[in-house]
Design an enzyme around this catalytic site. Sequence first.
Site, PDB file in Angstrom:
ATOM      1  N   CYS A  74       1.995   9.952  12.331  1.00 28.48           N
ATOM      2  CA  CYS A  74       2.294  10.977  13.311  1.00 28.48           C
ATOM      3  C   CYS A  74       1.644  10.593  14.631  1.00 28.48           C
ATOM      4  O   CYS A  74       0.450  10.774  14.821  1.00 28.48           O
ATOM      5  CB  CYS A  74       1.758  12.315  12.825  1.00 28.48           C
ATOM      6  SG  CYS A  74       2.559  13.711  13.587  1.00 28.48           S
TER       7      CYS A  74
ATOM      8  N   ASN B 155       0.799  -1.220   0.000  1.00 27.49           N
ATOM      9  CA  ASN B 155       0.000   0.000   0.000  1.00 27.49           C
ATOM     10  C   ASN B 155       0.836   1.277   0.000  1.00 27.49           C
ATOM     11  O   ASN B 155       0.368   2.329  -0.398  1.00 27.49           O
ATOM     12  CB  ASN B 155      -0.953   0.012   1.200  1.00 27.49           C
ATOM     13  CG  ASN B 155      -0.287  -0.395   2.485  1.00 27.49           C
ATOM     14  OD1 ASN B 155       0.281  -1.487   2.580  1.00 27.49           O
ATOM     15  ND2 ASN B 155      -0.316   0.463   3.479  1.00 27.49           N
TER      16      ASN B 155
HETATM   17  C1  LIG Z   1      -6.588  -0.651   3.366  1.00 20.11           C
HETATM   18  C2  LIG Z   1      -5.795  -1.864   3.614  1.00 20.11           C
HETATM   19  C3  LIG Z   1      -6.151  -2.785   4.622  1.00 20.11           C
HETATM   20  C4  LIG Z   1      -7.286  -2.543   5.571  1.00 20.11           C
HETATM   21  O1  LIG Z   1      -8.547  -2.617   4.947  1.00 20.11           O
HETATM   22  P1  LIG Z   1      -9.793  -1.961   5.710  1.00 20.11           P
HETATM   23  O2  LIG Z   1     -10.975  -2.369   4.881  1.00 20.11           O
HETATM   24  O3  LIG Z   1      -9.559  -0.489   5.696  1.00 20.11           O
HETATM   25  O4  LIG Z   1      -9.831  -2.521   7.071  1.00 20.11           O
HETATM   26  C5  LIG Z   1      -5.383  -3.920   4.763  1.00 20.11           C
HETATM   27  N1  LIG Z   1      -4.328  -4.165   3.975  1.00 20.11           N
HETATM   28  C6  LIG Z   1      -3.964  -3.316   2.997  1.00 20.11           C
HETATM   29  C7  LIG Z   1      -2.795  -3.652   2.142  1.00 20.11           C
HETATM   30  C8  LIG Z   1      -4.676  -2.141   2.793  1.00 20.11           C
HETATM   31  O5  LIG Z   1      -4.286  -1.297   1.832  1.00 20.11           O
END
Ligand SMILES: *Cc1c(COP(=O)(O)O)cnc(C)c1O
Length: 384
Positions: A326, A152
Amino acid sequence: MNKTIYMDYAATTYTKPEVLKEMLPYFTENYGNPSSVYSIARTTRRAIDRSRDRVAAAINAKASEIFFTASGSEADNWALKGIAFGNRNKGKHIITTKIEHHAILHVCDYLEKHGFDVTYLSVDKQGFVNLDELEKVIRQDTILVSIMFANNEIGTIQNIKAIGNICKKNNVYFHTDAVQAAGHVPIDVDEMNIDMLSLAAHKFYGPKGIGVLYIRRNVHIDNLLHGGSQERGRRAGTENIPSIVGLGKALELAVKNMNENSMRISKLRDRLITGLMEIPGTILNGPSGKSRLSGNVNVCFKGIEGEAVLVLLDNEGICASSGSACTSGAIDPSHVLLALGLPHELAKGSLRLTLGDGSTEKEVDEVIAAVKTAVGKVRSMTLR
Ligand SMILES: *Cc1c(COP(=O)(O)O)cnc(C)c1O
Protein backbone atom coordinates in the site's frame (compact mmCIF):
# COMPACT_ATOMS: atom_id res chain seq x y z
CA MET A 1 -8.56 -7.44 23.64
CA ASN A 2 -8.73 -10.57 21.55
CA LYS A 3 -5.81 -12.94 21.80
CA THR A 4 -3.41 -12.74 18.88
CA ILE A 5 -3.24 -15.43 16.21
CA TYR A 6 0.04 -14.99 14.36
CA MET A 7 -0.04 -16.21 10.75
CA ASP A 8 2.73 -14.12 9.26
CA TYR A 9 5.79 -16.32 9.86
CA ALA A 10 7.13 -15.49 6.38
CA ALA A 11 7.43 -11.84 7.46
CA THR A 12 9.38 -12.74 10.57
CA THR A 13 9.44 -15.21 13.44
CA TYR A 14 9.89 -14.81 17.20
CA THR A 15 13.30 -15.71 18.62
CA LYS A 16 13.23 -19.09 20.35
CA PRO A 17 14.00 -18.97 24.09
CA GLU A 18 16.89 -21.45 23.77
CA VAL A 19 18.38 -19.21 21.04
CA LEU A 20 18.05 -16.09 23.18
CA LYS A 21 19.61 -17.95 26.11
CA GLU A 22 22.80 -18.64 24.12
CA MET A 23 22.92 -15.00 22.96
CA LEU A 24 22.55 -13.30 26.34
CA PRO A 25 26.08 -13.73 27.77
CA TYR A 26 27.49 -11.99 24.68
CA PHE A 27 25.69 -8.77 25.61
CA THR A 28 27.15 -8.72 29.12
CA GLU A 29 30.17 -10.67 30.40
CA ASN A 30 31.49 -11.75 26.98
CA TYR A 31 31.74 -8.33 25.38
CA GLY A 32 35.33 -8.43 24.09
CA ASN A 33 36.06 -7.16 20.60
CA PRO A 34 37.07 -10.29 18.68
CA SER A 35 39.77 -8.33 16.83
CA SER A 36 41.66 -7.74 20.10
CA VAL A 37 44.36 -9.96 21.60
CA TYR A 38 43.34 -10.56 25.24
CA SER A 39 41.44 -13.55 26.55
CA ILE A 40 37.90 -12.08 26.65
CA ALA A 41 38.40 -11.32 22.96
CA ARG A 42 39.35 -14.92 22.32
CA THR A 43 36.04 -15.98 23.90
CA THR A 44 34.01 -13.97 21.41
CA ARG A 45 36.23 -15.08 18.54
CA ARG A 46 35.56 -18.69 19.46
CA ALA A 47 31.82 -17.96 19.58
CA ILE A 48 31.93 -16.61 16.01
CA ASP A 49 33.93 -19.62 14.83
CA ARG A 50 31.43 -21.98 16.43
CA SER A 51 28.51 -20.25 14.74
CA ARG A 52 30.30 -20.27 11.41
CA ASP A 53 30.85 -24.03 11.78
CA ARG A 54 27.16 -24.53 12.55
CA VAL A 55 26.05 -22.56 9.49
CA ALA A 56 28.53 -24.39 7.26
CA ALA A 57 27.30 -27.76 8.51
CA ALA A 58 23.67 -26.78 7.87
CA ILE A 59 24.23 -26.16 4.15
CA ASN A 60 27.21 -28.49 3.49
CA ALA A 61 29.68 -25.62 3.01
CA LYS A 62 33.10 -24.96 4.53
CA ALA A 63 33.38 -22.55 7.45
CA SER A 64 35.74 -20.37 5.38
CA GLU A 65 32.92 -19.82 2.86
CA ILE A 66 30.46 -18.32 5.42
CA PHE A 67 30.29 -14.51 5.83
CA PHE A 68 28.01 -12.79 8.34
CA THR A 69 26.01 -9.75 7.19
CA ALA A 70 23.48 -7.45 8.88
CA SER A 71 20.46 -8.85 7.00
CA GLY A 72 19.21 -10.97 4.16
CA SER A 73 18.93 -7.77 2.15
CA GLU A 74 22.62 -6.99 2.68
CA ALA A 75 23.58 -10.51 1.59
CA ASP A 76 21.50 -10.09 -1.60
CA ASN A 77 23.02 -6.64 -2.28
CA TRP A 78 26.54 -7.97 -1.76
CA ALA A 79 26.04 -10.96 -4.05
CA LEU A 80 24.67 -8.92 -6.94
CA LYS A 81 26.75 -5.76 -6.68
CA GLY A 82 29.88 -7.70 -5.72
CA ILE A 83 29.65 -10.00 -8.72
CA ALA A 84 28.61 -7.22 -11.10
CA PHE A 85 31.41 -4.81 -10.22
CA GLY A 86 33.97 -7.57 -9.70
CA ASN A 87 33.37 -9.17 -13.11
CA ARG A 88 32.58 -6.21 -15.39
CA ASN A 89 35.56 -7.01 -17.54
CA LYS A 90 34.03 -10.43 -18.30
CA GLY A 91 30.54 -9.20 -19.12
CA LYS A 92 27.62 -7.06 -18.04
CA HIS A 93 24.69 -9.45 -18.33
CA ILE A 94 22.73 -10.71 -15.32
CA ILE A 95 19.77 -13.09 -15.30
CA THR A 96 17.11 -13.13 -12.58
CA THR A 97 13.34 -13.65 -12.35
CA LYS A 98 10.25 -11.46 -12.18
CA ILE A 99 9.25 -12.91 -8.81
CA GLU A 100 12.34 -12.07 -6.73
CA HIS A 101 12.21 -10.17 -3.45
CA HIS A 102 12.79 -6.42 -3.74
CA ALA A 103 16.24 -6.94 -2.18
CA ILE A 104 17.11 -8.46 -5.57
CA LEU A 105 14.85 -6.54 -7.96
CA HIS A 106 15.73 -3.07 -6.68
CA VAL A 107 19.43 -3.93 -6.81
CA CYS A 108 18.91 -4.97 -10.44
CA ASP A 109 17.28 -1.56 -11.14
CA TYR A 110 20.35 0.08 -9.65
CA LEU A 111 22.73 -2.06 -11.70
CA GLU A 112 20.80 -1.29 -14.90
CA LYS A 113 21.32 2.41 -14.16
CA HIS A 114 25.04 1.66 -13.96
CA GLY A 115 25.29 0.02 -17.35
CA PHE A 116 24.44 -3.61 -16.61
CA ASP A 117 21.93 -5.53 -18.66
CA VAL A 118 19.37 -7.61 -16.75
CA THR A 119 17.08 -10.33 -18.13
CA TYR A 120 14.01 -11.06 -16.01
CA LEU A 121 12.76 -14.61 -16.54
CA SER A 122 9.01 -15.19 -16.53
CA VAL A 123 7.45 -17.95 -14.50
CA ASP A 124 4.56 -20.31 -15.15
CA LYS A 125 1.16 -20.15 -13.41
CA GLN A 126 2.57 -21.74 -10.26
CA GLY A 127 5.71 -19.63 -10.13
CA PHE A 128 8.27 -22.02 -11.64
CA VAL A 129 11.10 -20.84 -13.85
CA ASN A 130 11.30 -22.58 -17.24
CA LEU A 131 14.69 -24.31 -17.41
CA ASP A 132 14.80 -24.28 -21.22
CA GLU A 133 14.20 -20.54 -21.20
CA LEU A 134 17.02 -20.08 -18.68
CA GLU A 135 19.38 -22.07 -20.87
CA LYS A 136 18.38 -20.01 -23.92
CA VAL A 137 18.96 -16.58 -22.35
CA ILE A 138 22.48 -17.33 -21.09
CA ARG A 139 24.93 -15.40 -23.31
CA GLN A 140 28.68 -15.08 -23.77
CA ASP A 141 28.66 -12.01 -21.51
CA THR A 142 26.42 -13.45 -18.76
CA ILE A 143 28.22 -13.20 -15.42
CA LEU A 144 25.50 -14.14 -12.94
CA VAL A 145 22.21 -15.99 -12.56
CA SER A 146 20.27 -15.10 -9.39
CA ILE A 147 17.11 -17.13 -8.76
CA MET A 148 15.39 -17.38 -5.41
CA PHE A 149 15.22 -20.77 -3.69
CA ALA A 150 11.64 -20.32 -2.45
CA ASN A 151 9.21 -17.46 -2.99
CA ASN A 152 8.09 -15.41 0.00
CA GLU A 153 4.59 -14.67 -1.32
CA ILE A 154 3.39 -17.89 -2.96
CA GLY A 155 5.80 -20.47 -1.51
CA THR A 156 7.08 -21.91 -4.81
CA ILE A 157 10.28 -23.93 -4.30
CA GLN A 158 12.35 -23.90 -7.49
CA ASN A 159 14.25 -26.86 -8.87
CA ILE A 160 17.50 -25.40 -7.58
CA LYS A 161 19.64 -28.42 -8.40
CA ALA A 162 18.64 -28.29 -12.07
CA ILE A 163 19.24 -24.53 -12.20
CA GLY A 164 22.65 -24.99 -10.54
CA ASN A 165 23.57 -27.62 -13.11
CA ILE A 166 22.68 -25.33 -16.01
CA CYS A 167 24.81 -22.53 -14.54
CA LYS A 168 27.75 -24.82 -13.92
CA LYS A 169 27.56 -26.27 -17.44
CA ASN A 170 27.53 -22.73 -18.90
CA ASN A 171 30.25 -21.46 -16.57
CA VAL A 172 28.22 -18.63 -14.96
CA TYR A 173 27.98 -17.89 -11.25
CA PHE A 174 24.74 -18.96 -9.54
CA HIS A 175 23.36 -17.02 -6.56
CA THR A 176 20.18 -17.99 -4.75
CA ASP A 177 18.17 -15.92 -2.26
CA ALA A 178 17.40 -18.69 0.23
CA VAL A 179 15.99 -16.41 2.93
CA GLN A 180 12.64 -18.26 2.90
CA ALA A 181 14.21 -21.68 2.41
CA ALA A 182 17.01 -21.85 4.97
CA GLY A 183 15.98 -23.84 8.01
CA HIS A 184 12.81 -24.99 6.23
CA VAL A 185 14.01 -26.91 3.17
CA PRO A 186 17.11 -29.14 2.83
CA ILE A 187 20.04 -27.22 1.29
CA ASP A 188 23.30 -28.69 0.00
CA VAL A 189 25.41 -26.11 -1.80
CA ASP A 190 27.66 -28.76 -3.37
CA GLU A 191 24.98 -31.10 -4.61
CA MET A 192 22.95 -28.11 -5.91
CA ASN A 193 25.94 -26.32 -7.50
CA ILE A 194 25.22 -23.09 -5.64
CA ASP A 195 28.02 -20.49 -5.75
CA MET A 196 26.41 -17.93 -3.44
CA LEU A 197 23.46 -18.12 -1.07
CA SER A 198 21.71 -15.57 1.15
CA LEU A 199 19.91 -16.35 4.40
CA ALA A 200 18.58 -14.42 7.41
CA ALA A 201 18.07 -15.59 11.01
CA HIS A 202 14.72 -13.91 11.67
CA LYS A 203 12.98 -16.22 9.21
CA PHE A 204 13.97 -19.33 11.22
CA TYR A 205 13.41 -18.30 14.86
CA GLY A 206 16.64 -16.36 15.28
CA PRO A 207 17.14 -12.64 15.90
CA LYS A 208 16.48 -9.86 13.39
CA GLY A 209 19.31 -7.91 11.81
CA ILE A 210 21.68 -10.78 11.04
CA GLY A 211 22.22 -12.74 7.86
CA VAL A 212 24.77 -14.75 5.95
CA LEU A 213 26.21 -14.73 2.48
CA TYR A 214 27.75 -18.07 1.53
CA ILE A 215 30.46 -17.51 -1.06
CA ARG A 216 32.02 -20.58 -2.68
CA ARG A 217 35.83 -20.66 -2.65
CA ASN A 218 37.27 -19.09 -5.82
CA VAL A 219 34.19 -17.00 -6.63
CA HIS A 220 35.47 -13.60 -7.68
CA ILE A 221 33.38 -10.99 -5.83
CA ASP A 222 34.07 -7.39 -4.77
CA ASN A 223 33.47 -6.25 -1.20
CA LEU A 224 30.32 -4.28 -0.44
CA LEU A 225 31.45 -2.73 2.86
CA HIS A 226 34.98 -1.32 3.17
CA GLY A 227 36.82 -0.60 6.40
CA GLY A 228 38.33 -2.91 9.00
CA SER A 229 39.52 -6.41 8.20
CA GLN A 230 36.67 -8.31 9.86
CA GLU A 231 35.32 -11.44 8.16
CA ARG A 232 38.77 -12.23 6.69
CA GLY A 233 38.93 -8.79 5.09
CA ARG A 234 35.68 -9.29 3.19
CA ARG A 235 33.11 -7.40 5.26
CA ALA A 236 34.06 -4.45 7.46
CA GLY A 237 32.37 -3.67 10.78
CA THR A 238 32.75 -5.03 14.30
CA GLU A 239 30.90 -8.31 14.44
CA ASN A 240 27.40 -8.49 15.95
CA ILE A 241 28.40 -11.33 18.26
CA PRO A 242 25.10 -11.98 20.10
CA SER A 243 23.22 -12.16 16.81
CA ILE A 244 25.88 -14.28 15.13
CA VAL A 245 25.62 -16.72 18.05
CA GLY A 246 21.81 -16.66 17.77
CA LEU A 247 21.85 -17.29 14.03
CA GLY A 248 24.08 -20.34 14.38
CA LYS A 249 22.00 -21.83 17.18
CA ALA A 250 18.68 -21.13 15.42
CA LEU A 251 19.84 -22.67 12.14
CA GLU A 252 21.22 -25.76 13.87
CA LEU A 253 17.89 -26.24 15.69
CA ALA A 254 15.84 -25.65 12.55
CA VAL A 255 17.81 -28.18 10.53
CA LYS A 256 17.69 -30.76 13.33
CA ASN A 257 13.89 -30.57 13.54
CA MET A 258 13.21 -29.87 9.86
CA ASN A 259 11.50 -33.11 8.82
CA GLU A 260 9.24 -33.30 11.82
CA ASN A 261 8.28 -29.62 11.67
CA SER A 262 7.65 -29.44 7.97
CA MET A 263 5.44 -32.55 8.13
CA ARG A 264 3.36 -31.10 10.95
CA ILE A 265 3.14 -27.63 9.42
CA SER A 266 2.34 -28.78 5.89
CA LYS A 267 -0.62 -30.74 7.31
CA LEU A 268 -1.89 -27.54 8.92
CA ARG A 269 -1.29 -25.69 5.64
CA ASP A 270 -3.36 -28.18 3.68
CA ARG A 271 -6.14 -28.01 6.28
CA LEU A 272 -6.15 -24.22 5.95
CA ILE A 273 -6.20 -24.38 2.14
CA THR A 274 -9.06 -26.87 2.14
CA GLY A 275 -11.07 -24.69 4.51
CA LEU A 276 -10.48 -21.48 2.53
CA MET A 277 -11.30 -23.12 -0.79
CA GLU A 278 -14.84 -23.71 0.52
CA ILE A 279 -15.37 -19.96 0.16
CA PRO A 280 -16.89 -19.40 -3.30
CA GLY A 281 -14.63 -17.58 -5.76
CA THR A 282 -11.37 -18.47 -3.99
CA ILE A 283 -8.21 -19.05 -6.01
CA LEU A 284 -5.07 -20.66 -4.59
CA ASN A 285 -1.87 -18.99 -5.79
CA GLY A 286 1.27 -21.12 -6.08
CA PRO A 287 1.77 -24.87 -6.28
CA SER A 288 0.52 -27.55 -3.93
CA GLY A 289 2.33 -30.42 -2.27
CA LYS A 290 6.07 -30.82 -1.84
CA SER A 291 7.14 -27.94 -4.06
CA ARG A 292 5.33 -25.42 -1.85
CA LEU A 293 6.88 -24.09 1.38
CA SER A 294 5.32 -26.05 4.22
CA GLY A 295 3.91 -22.95 5.95
CA ASN A 296 2.67 -20.92 2.96
CA VAL A 297 -0.93 -20.22 1.97
CA ASN A 298 -1.81 -17.51 -0.57
CA VAL A 299 -5.30 -17.00 -1.94
CA CYS A 300 -7.32 -14.44 -3.89
CA PHE A 301 -11.04 -13.84 -3.50
CA LYS A 302 -12.79 -12.83 -6.69
CA GLY A 303 -14.36 -9.39 -6.60
CA ILE A 304 -12.77 -8.06 -3.41
CA GLU A 305 -9.52 -6.49 -2.25
CA GLY A 306 -7.27 -8.36 0.13
CA GLU A 307 -6.63 -5.22 2.17
CA ALA A 308 -10.25 -5.05 3.29
CA VAL A 309 -10.12 -8.64 4.53
CA LEU A 310 -6.83 -7.91 6.31
CA VAL A 311 -8.37 -5.07 8.29
CA LEU A 312 -11.30 -7.21 9.42
CA LEU A 313 -8.92 -10.04 10.40
CA ASP A 314 -6.81 -7.57 12.37
CA ASN A 315 -9.94 -6.62 14.33
CA GLU A 316 -10.11 -10.30 15.34
CA GLY A 317 -6.46 -10.32 16.41
CA ILE A 318 -5.31 -12.27 13.37
CA CYS A 319 -1.96 -11.24 11.88
CA ALA A 320 -1.90 -11.90 8.15
CA SER A 321 -0.47 -10.14 5.15
CA SER A 322 -1.32 -9.26 1.58
CA GLY A 323 1.02 -9.56 -1.33
CA SER A 324 0.28 -6.04 -2.40
CA ALA A 325 2.04 -2.98 -1.07
CA CYS A 326 0.00 0.00 0.00
CA THR A 327 1.95 2.99 -1.24
CA SER A 328 0.55 6.50 -0.89
CA GLY A 329 -3.04 5.36 -0.55
CA ALA A 330 -3.09 3.37 -3.77
CA ILE A 331 -2.84 -0.40 -3.62
CA ASP A 332 -0.12 -1.71 -5.91
CA PRO A 333 -0.76 -5.19 -7.22
CA SER A 334 1.85 -7.76 -6.23
CA HIS A 335 4.61 -8.13 -8.85
CA VAL A 336 4.70 -11.83 -8.06
CA LEU A 337 0.99 -12.39 -8.74
CA LEU A 338 1.19 -10.31 -11.92
CA ALA A 339 4.08 -12.53 -13.06
CA LEU A 340 1.83 -15.59 -12.60
CA GLY A 341 -0.49 -14.00 -15.16
CA LEU A 342 -3.20 -12.88 -12.74
CA PRO A 343 -5.17 -9.84 -13.86
CA HIS A 344 -4.60 -6.56 -11.94
CA GLU A 345 -7.90 -6.88 -10.12
CA LEU A 346 -7.01 -10.26 -8.61
CA ALA A 347 -3.37 -9.39 -8.01
CA LYS A 348 -4.60 -6.61 -5.71
CA GLY A 349 -6.76 -8.97 -3.71
CA SER A 350 -4.46 -11.59 -2.27
CA LEU A 351 -4.28 -12.81 1.30
CA ARG A 352 -1.12 -14.51 2.57
CA LEU A 353 -1.29 -16.64 5.70
CA THR A 354 1.99 -18.25 6.77
CA LEU A 355 2.22 -20.89 9.47
CA GLY A 356 5.06 -21.81 11.79
CA ASP A 357 6.18 -23.59 14.93
CA GLY A 358 3.56 -21.95 17.15
CA SER A 359 0.62 -22.71 14.82
CA THR A 360 -2.08 -25.15 15.89
CA GLU A 361 -5.09 -26.89 14.37
CA LYS A 362 -7.34 -24.79 16.60
CA GLU A 363 -5.83 -21.58 15.23
CA VAL A 364 -6.25 -22.81 11.67
CA ASP A 365 -9.93 -23.55 12.26
CA GLU A 366 -10.50 -20.18 13.90
CA VAL A 367 -8.83 -18.41 11.02
CA ILE A 368 -10.88 -20.30 8.42
CA ALA A 369 -14.07 -19.20 10.20
CA ALA A 370 -12.85 -15.60 10.51
CA VAL A 371 -11.87 -15.38 6.84
CA LYS A 372 -15.26 -16.79 5.79
CA THR A 373 -17.02 -14.12 7.84
CA ALA A 374 -14.70 -11.33 6.63
CA VAL A 375 -15.04 -12.23 2.95
CA GLY A 376 -18.82 -12.40 3.35
CA LYS A 377 -18.87 -8.95 4.96
CA VAL A 378 -16.66 -7.33 2.32
CA ARG A 379 -18.68 -8.92 -0.48
CA SER A 380 -21.97 -7.69 0.92
CA MET A 381 -20.54 -4.17 1.22
CA THR A 382 -19.12 -4.29 -2.29
CA LEU A 383 -22.46 -5.41 -3.76
CA ARG A 384 -24.42 -2.58 -2.23
C1 LIG B 1 12.76 -11.50 4.25
C2 LIG B 1 13.37 -11.71 2.93
C3 LIG B 1 14.49 -10.96 2.50
C4 LIG B 1 15.06 -9.84 3.31
O1 LIG B 1 15.70 -10.28 4.48
P1 LIG B 1 15.96 -9.20 5.64
O2 LIG B 1 16.81 -9.94 6.63
O3 LIG B 1 14.62 -8.83 6.17
O4 LIG B 1 16.67 -8.06 5.03
C5 LIG B 1 15.03 -11.25 1.27
N1 LIG B 1 14.52 -12.21 0.48
C6 LIG B 1 13.47 -12.95 0.85
C7 LIG B 1 12.97 -14.02 -0.05
C8 LIG B 1 12.85 -12.72 2.08
O5 LIG B 1 11.79 -13.45 2.43
